[in-house]
Design an enzyme around this catalytic site. Structure first.
Site, PDB file in Angstrom:
ATOM      1  N   ASN A  14       9.065  11.188   6.732  1.00  0.00           N
ATOM      2  CA  ASN A  14       7.792  11.299   6.000  1.00  0.00           C
ATOM      3  C   ASN A  14       6.841  12.258   6.705  1.00  0.00           C
ATOM      4  OD1 ASN A  14       7.525   9.517   3.503  1.00  0.00           O
ATOM      5  ND2 ASN A  14       8.562   8.161   4.953  1.00  0.00           N
ATOM      6  N   HIS A 109       4.669   2.616   2.151  1.00  0.00           N
ATOM      7  CA  HIS A 109       5.486   1.402   2.288  1.00  0.00           C
ATOM      8  C   HIS A 109       6.615   1.449   1.256  1.00  0.00           C
ATOM      9  CE1 HIS A 109       6.362  -2.695   3.428  1.00  0.00           C
ATOM     10  NE2 HIS A 109       6.516  -2.962   2.137  1.00  0.00           N
TER      11      HIS A 109
HETATM   12  C1  GRF Z   1       9.773   4.653   5.552  1.00  0.00           C
HETATM   13  O1  GRF Z   1      10.676   3.927   4.777  1.00  0.00           O
HETATM   14  C2  GRF Z   1       8.368   4.222   5.270  1.00  0.00           C
HETATM   15  O2  GRF Z   1       8.165   3.808   3.967  1.00  0.00           O
HETATM   16  C3  GRF Z   1       8.198   3.044   6.203  1.00  0.00           C
HETATM   17  O3  GRF Z   1       8.906   3.401   7.361  1.00  0.00           O
HETATM   18  C4  GRF Z   1       9.927   4.332   7.032  1.00  0.00           C
HETATM   19  C5  GRF Z   1       9.711   5.541   7.890  1.00  0.00           C
HETATM   20  O4  GRF Z   1      10.729   6.493   7.705  1.00  0.00           O
HETATM   21  N1  GRF Z   1       6.809   2.758   6.445  1.00  0.00           N
HETATM   22  P1  GRF Z   1      10.576   7.930   8.342  1.00  0.00           P
HETATM   23  O5  GRF Z   1      10.423   7.719   9.844  1.00  0.00           O
HETATM   24  O6  GRF Z   1       9.370   8.568   7.749  1.00  0.00           O
HETATM   25  O7  GRF Z   1      11.824   8.674   8.000  1.00  0.00           O
END
Ligand code: GRF
Length: 201
Positions: A14, A109
Site C-alpha cells: 500500500n 483495512h
Molecule cells: C493490508 O491488507 C492492509 O489493508 C492492512 O495491512 C495490510 C498491509 O499490506 N491494514 P501491505 O504492507 O500494504 O502490503
C-alpha cells in the site's frame, strides 16, 4: 501541500501504491518519511528503492505504549509531518496521539467495516461465510478501525477462496482506493460531519 508520513510494518504494497499515485497524479503531497516499528520490515527496502527517507522506531526502546506514541508524535512533528497514512502499521495508536493529528490520519483495512475489525480480517470474513467482502479507507479515531469511512470497495467471496486468494483480490482494490482517498484529502475534497464523510465535487 500535505507533508505526509507513511507508517508501515510489513510488505509495504500500500505504501508503494500511495507513493506511485502521488508521482503519477502529481498530487500536492510531499512524502516526508516512511516509519516502521519492525526491524527488517520489507517496506523499508521498498522505501529505499523509491528514494524515500525511512526510519525505524522500535517499541522495545520505550517503557510504555504512551512513551512510544509520544516519541513517534514528536519525531513526526519534528519532520514537519501534518498527515499520516497507516499502511499495515501494526500498532494501535493511543488517544493522545490520535487527538494530536485528528482528522489527519488515514488507515486502510481489508474488510467492509464495521464488519471484521482488527487482525486477520480476511480470515474473519471467510469464517463468517460472507458472500461479499472488500476494503475500507477511514479516518483514524481512538477506537479499533472505527473512524469515519472515506471510501469502500467490494469484492466477491468465492466458495473456493483461501485466506490468501481472498486477500489478494482485496489487495487489488486496496491499491485503488487508498491512493484515491489520499488524493481527495490532498485536494481538500473531504468534509467530515460526525461519522459522515462528504466527498465534494
Ligand atoms: C493490508 O491488507 C492492509 O489493508 C492492512 O495491512 C495490510 C498491509 O499490506 N491494514 P501491505 O504492507 O500494504 O502490503
Amino acid at each position: 501541500m500535505l507533508n505526509l508520513a507513511i507508517l508501515a510494518s510489513g510488505r509495504g504494497s500500500n505504501m508503494v501504491s500511495l507513493v506511485e499515485a502521488v508521482k503519477k497524479k502529481d498530487l500536492p503531497v510531499k512524502i516526508v518519511a516512511v516509519v516502521t516499528n519492525k526491524t527488517g520490515a520489507p517496506c523499508l527496502d521498498k522505501a529505499e528503492d523509491l528514494g524515500l527517507p525511512s526510519y525505524c522506531l522500535l517499541p522495545k526502546d520505550y517503557n510504555s505504549r504512551l512513551e512510544y506514541d509520544r516519541a513517534l508524535a514528536g519525531f513526526l512533528l519534528e519532520k514537519g509531518v501534518d498527515t499520516i497514512c497507516l499502511a499495515g502499521f501494526m500498532w494501535l495508536l493511543g488517544a493522545e496521539f490520535v487527538s494530536g493529528f485528528r482528522g489527519r490520519i488515514l488507515n486502510i483495512h481489508p474488510s467492509l467495516l464495521p464488519a471484521f475489525p482488527g487482525l486477520e480480517a480476511q480470515k474473519q470474513a471467510l469464517s463468517y461465510g460472507v458472500k461479499i467482502s472488500g476494503c475500507t479507507v477511514h479516518f483514524v479515531d481512538e477506537g479499533l478501525d472505527s473512524g469515519p469511512i472515506i471510501l469502500q470497495e467490494t469484492v466477491p467471496v468465492l466458495t473456493s477462496d483461501t485466506v490468501e486468494s481472498l486477500s489478494e483480490r482485496i489487495l487489488i482494490k486496496e491499491h485503488e482506493i487508498y491512493p484515491r482517498a489520499l488524493g481527495l484529502l490532498a485536494l481538500g475534497k473531504l468534509k467530515v460531519f460526525g461519522r459522515q464523510v462528504e466527498i465534494m465535487k
